[in-house]
Design a protein around this motif. Structure first.
Motif, PDB file in Angstrom:
ATOM      1  N   PHE A 216       0.835  -1.203   0.000  1.00 57.41           N
ATOM      2  CA  PHE A 216       0.000   0.000   0.000  1.00 57.41           C
ATOM      3  C   PHE A 216       0.875   1.260   0.000  1.00 57.41           C
ATOM      4  O   PHE A 216       0.597   2.221  -0.736  1.00 57.41           O
ATOM      5  CB  PHE A 216      -0.915  -0.018   1.227  1.00 57.41           C
ATOM      6  CG  PHE A 216      -1.856   1.159   1.318  1.00 57.41           C
ATOM      7  CD1 PHE A 216      -2.740   1.453   0.289  1.00 57.41           C
ATOM      8  CD2 PHE A 216      -1.854   1.980   2.436  1.00 57.41           C
ATOM      9  CE1 PHE A 216      -3.609   2.535   0.365  1.00 57.41           C
ATOM     10  CE2 PHE A 216      -2.712   3.059   2.530  1.00 57.41           C
ATOM     11  CZ  PHE A 216      -3.589   3.336   1.494  1.00 57.41           C
ATOM     12  N   TYR A 217       1.937   1.254   0.802  1.00 58.27           N
ATOM     13  CA  TYR A 217       2.848   2.404   0.858  1.00 58.27           C
ATOM     14  C   TYR A 217       3.457   2.667  -0.515  1.00 58.27           C
ATOM     15  O   TYR A 217       3.519   3.821  -0.973  1.00 58.27           O
ATOM     16  CB  TYR A 217       3.940   2.132   1.887  1.00 58.27           C
ATOM     17  CG  TYR A 217       4.955   3.239   2.039  1.00 58.27           C
ATOM     18  CD1 TYR A 217       4.723   4.322   2.872  1.00 58.27           C
ATOM     19  CD2 TYR A 217       6.169   3.200   1.339  1.00 58.27           C
ATOM     20  CE1 TYR A 217       5.657   5.339   3.024  1.00 58.27           C
ATOM     21  CE2 TYR A 217       7.106   4.202   1.474  1.00 58.27           C
ATOM     22  CZ  TYR A 217       6.850   5.277   2.321  1.00 58.27           C
ATOM     23  OH  TYR A 217       7.774   6.280   2.455  1.00 58.27           O
TER      24      TYR A 217
ATOM     25  N   SER B  67      -1.002   5.387   4.667  1.00 64.25           N
ATOM     26  CA  SER B  67       0.134   4.568   4.234  1.00 64.25           C
ATOM     27  C   SER B  67       1.309   4.711   5.187  1.00 64.25           C
ATOM     28  O   SER B  67       1.997   3.729   5.502  1.00 64.25           O
ATOM     29  CB  SER B  67       0.552   4.938   2.809  1.00 64.25           C
ATOM     30  OG  SER B  67       1.169   6.208   2.754  1.00 64.25           O
TER      31      SER B  67
END
Length: 373
Positions: free
Chosen positions: A82-83, A123
């Protein structure tokens, strides 16, 4: 022999038996106040934004409930993916982003416009929680300067990309989320003192690279009246609105600063000014009390999380809520510079609403599972 349905349903019953209903009540109460307040704030506008906000909040509730159904440890495994996706989206904004009022912050996919910078808050909270969950157990004596180099890098990368858009307010919130998590990771006092010094030096170095209007806002912070029709206009009109509410306010839809459009960004950054003008000091105390209860409930969830990832995730999400409320209210009453930070669940904005509700869902997730093996 037929299966025992009551026994099969027991795990889910046990899970939702510990659902933090008080958090849900606080979120829904603030959301309802936000919609009611937006209905007044948008009465002079062409489009009644409170209707759109209601739709976004309905979607947010669905997202929050969906998030609670997934064990938060699954988000541990997905945190870095996700980051990375958010960092790519922030880079894409620099190339394909849509200009709005001189800033490139939005991406458009078909009929949907959204701000990846809002996702950056989540994130960073997830990535930092993942990092500290794996790393903090190795550092029983606390973190020195070199131990927090990677966490600082995780925080600064998206913050720097957001500042480039430019969006100083959201960049500050992203920094605040990461630094809050770092502070809860047993950082040594000498390192904290050094970080404070680096922060001051960093602010001095960053200042020359701010946009002219951002510099002007900082310069007029101490004396907005010095340029009341220019850079100090936002702060001046906001303080007039807040002060004119006095003890009990002018009443719903009776705010003259709002109706006559003297108050800038009254649907977003300065939504608290609308509330203060129409509901006065007593109404402000009520709203602040609801936020205080929400933040302290989040602190309780963080303090009682059953694992390190849940603890650090809840700390980051609590920091996100707290700092947005603190900075927004501080800037509209004139005790902080105007940097463009929205008020959670009150300010208009689909991206912001969905991110806040996702954060609430994650907090509820951590809180529910502290009692379940």
């Amino acid at each position: 022999m037929a299966p025992d349905v009551s026994l099969a349903a027991t795990p889910h019953r046990r899970l939702f038996a510990h659902f933090p209903w008080h958090v849900a009540f606080l979120v829904l109460a603030i959301s309802a106040i936000g919609i009611w307040n937006l209905a007044s704030a948008s009465r002079s506008a062409h489009a009644p934004v409170w209707i759109s906000q209601s739709s976004w909040m309905g979607a947010g509730i669905v997202v929050a409930l969906a998030v609670t159904l997934v064990d938060h440890r699954a988000f541990h495994r997905l945190a870095w993916v996700f980051y990375a996706i958010v960092v790519v989206l922030l880079l894409l904004v620099m190339v394909k982003g849509r200009y709005v009022m001189g800033a490139r912050r939005w991406l458009t996919f078909g009929p949907v416009n959204f701000q990846p910078s809002e996702l950056a808050k989540l994130s960073v909270a997830l990535a930092m929680a993942s990092w500290f969950a794996a790393d903090s157990e190795k550092r029983k004596d606390g973190y020195g300067l070199f131990g927090i180099v990677i966490p600082l890098g995780i925080t600064f990368l998206p913050a720097a990309l957001i500042l480039k858009q430019p969006d100083l307010g959201t960049a500050l919130i992203v920094l605040a989320v990461g630094i809050t998590q770092i502070l809860f990771a047993k950082v040594k006092w000498k390192t904290l003192a050094l970080l404070a010094g680096v922060g001051v030096v960093g602010a001095v170095l960053v200042y020359p690279h701010l946009k002219p209007y951002q510099k002007k806002r900082v310069e007029t912070f101490m004396n907005p009246q010095a340029d009341a029709l220019g850079a100090g206009y936002h702060a001046t009109q906001s303080m007039i609105a807040v002060g004119s509410g006095q003890a009990l306010g002018k009443g719903w839809a009776q705010g003259t600063q709002t109706y006559l459009s003297f108050l800038p960004e009254q649907h977003t950054d300065f939504i608290f000014s609308v509330w203060a003008e129409e509901h006065g000091f007593v109404g402000c105390l009520l709203l602040i009390a609801l936020y205080f209860a929400l933040v302290t409930s989040a602190v309780d969830i963080a303090g009682n999380a059953r694992d390190r990832f849940g603890h650090f995730l809840a700390v980051g999400l609590t920091g996100m809520l707290f700092w947005q409320v603190f900075i927004n209210i501080g800037m509209v009453i004139g005790v902080l510079p105007v940097v463009g930070v929205t008020l959670p669940l009150m300010s208009y904005g689909g991206s912001s609403v969905l991110v806040i509700y996702t954060a609430i869902g994650l907090l509820a997730n951590v809180g529910m599972r502290r009692f379940v093996n």
